[in-house]
Design an enzyme around this catalytic site. Structure first.
Site, mmCIF file in Angstrom:
data_model
loop_
_atom_site.group_PDB
_atom_site.id
_atom_site.type_symbol
_atom_site.label_atom_id
_atom_site.label_comp_id
_atom_site.label_asym_id
_atom_site.label_seq_id
_atom_site.Cartn_x
_atom_site.Cartn_y
_atom_site.Cartn_z
ATOM 1 N N CYS A 82 49.648 44.141 43.089
ATOM 2 C CA CYS A 82 48.598 44.255 44.103
ATOM 3 C C CYS A 82 49.241 44.461 45.465
ATOM 4 O O CYS A 82 50.208 43.774 45.801
ATOM 5 C CB CYS A 82 47.760 42.973 44.102
ATOM 6 S SG CYS A 82 46.430 43.012 45.321
ATOM 7 N N HIS B 270 40.042 44.925 38.602
ATOM 8 C CA HIS B 270 40.897 44.354 39.650
ATOM 9 C C HIS B 270 40.255 44.540 41.033
ATOM 10 O O HIS B 270 40.211 43.603 41.838
ATOM 11 C CB HIS B 270 42.268 45.046 39.564
ATOM 12 C CG HIS B 270 43.266 44.635 40.590
ATOM 13 N ND1 HIS B 270 44.474 44.055 40.272
ATOM 14 C CD2 HIS B 270 43.264 44.742 41.950
ATOM 15 C CE1 HIS B 270 45.157 43.814 41.381
ATOM 16 N NE2 HIS B 270 44.455 44.228 42.415
ATOM 17 N N GLU B 271 39.733 45.754 41.303
ATOM 18 C CA GLU B 271 39.173 46.029 42.640
ATOM 19 C C GLU B 271 37.852 45.288 42.870
ATOM 20 O O GLU B 271 37.605 44.782 43.967
ATOM 21 C CB GLU B 271 38.970 47.536 42.845
ATOM 22 C CG GLU B 271 40.241 48.377 42.774
ATOM 23 C CD GLU B 271 41.369 47.859 43.625
ATOM 24 O OE1 GLU B 271 41.126 47.211 44.647
ATOM 25 O OE2 GLU B 271 42.538 48.080 43.223
ATOM 26 N N HIS C 192 38.436 41.850 43.893
ATOM 27 C CA HIS C 192 38.762 41.701 45.320
ATOM 28 C C HIS C 192 37.499 41.484 46.153
ATOM 29 O O HIS C 192 37.489 40.691 47.095
ATOM 30 C CB HIS C 192 39.477 42.949 45.853
ATOM 31 C CG HIS C 192 40.967 42.943 45.673
ATOM 32 N ND1 HIS C 192 41.777 41.938 46.143
ATOM 33 C CD2 HIS C 192 41.805 43.841 45.088
ATOM 34 C CE1 HIS C 192 43.045 42.218 45.854
ATOM 35 N NE2 HIS C 192 43.091 43.367 45.209
HETATM 36 NI NI NI Z 1 44.820 44.376 44.486
#
Ligand code: NI
Length: 187
Positions: free
Chosen positions: A105, A147-148, A151
């Site tokens: 990341c 993953h995004e 966030h």
């Molecule tokens: Ni990331």
């Protein structure tokens, strides 16, 4: 081109929930453009607004299209080279099956780790102009979207890792090598 600074932990933005977007005007367009430029310049394959200080539900994802000289090379995976800039993204379906893969990341520089993710997801969102969008992704691209979207909820990949042995340090040189080999890039 306006590049934005990528925030790293422990910056509080990375632990906050991004707000849904309702205004698709000039401010959003600037954020999306800056995010795409910032993602490209940092050789990431994905970026969430939290990572650049914009607490809006916006992500950018682009899986690089790697050209191969091998005549019998596998065809590129679906959606390679396609740029996605999504607003208010949600995972509205996922496979039962999961798989473990390596992630890094841009907001957690210097480490990589093994994360279990759904093998396939369907993402519902709007494009940067507000048009609804729904698409299924599998494999590595499904991983990047998970993953995004994490966030946007203040979650980072290491939150999914229980065993500290599944996180390891990566030197900048190794990160570049891995990205060049196409098997891993910071997201
Ligand atoms: Ni990331």
């Amino acid at each position: 081109m306006a590049l934005r600074t990528i925030l790293t932990l422990p910056h509080p933005n990375l632990r906050q929930k991004a707000r849904p977007v309702s205004d698709f005007g000039a401010e959003l367009q600037q954020l999306v453009t800056d995010m795409i430029d910032t993602m490209h310049s940092s050789q990431g394959v994905g970026l969430a607004a939290n990572q650049v200080g914009g607490l809006a539900q916006v992500i950018a994802v682009e899986m690089p299209l790697l050209e191969s000289d091998e005549p019998d090379a596998d065809p590129p995976p679906p959606h390679a080279g396609e740029l996605f800039a999504l607003v208010n993204p949600r995972i509205n379906w996922h496979s039962r099956g999961t798989e473990t893969g390596v992630e890094g990341c841009l907001s957690l520089p210097g480490i990589a780790g093994e994360v279990e993710r759904y093998r396939e997801v369907r993402v519902q969102a709007r494009n940067r102009h507000g048009k609804p969008f729904s698409m299924r992704f599998e494999g590595w691209l499904a991983r990047v979207f998970q993953h995004e979207i994490d966030h946007l909820n203040g979650v980072v990949f290491t939150d999914h890792i229980d065993d500290p042995e599944n996180v390891w340090p990566v030197t900048p040189g190794e990160e570049e090598e891995a990205a060049a080999a196409g098997w891993q890039a910071p997201v």
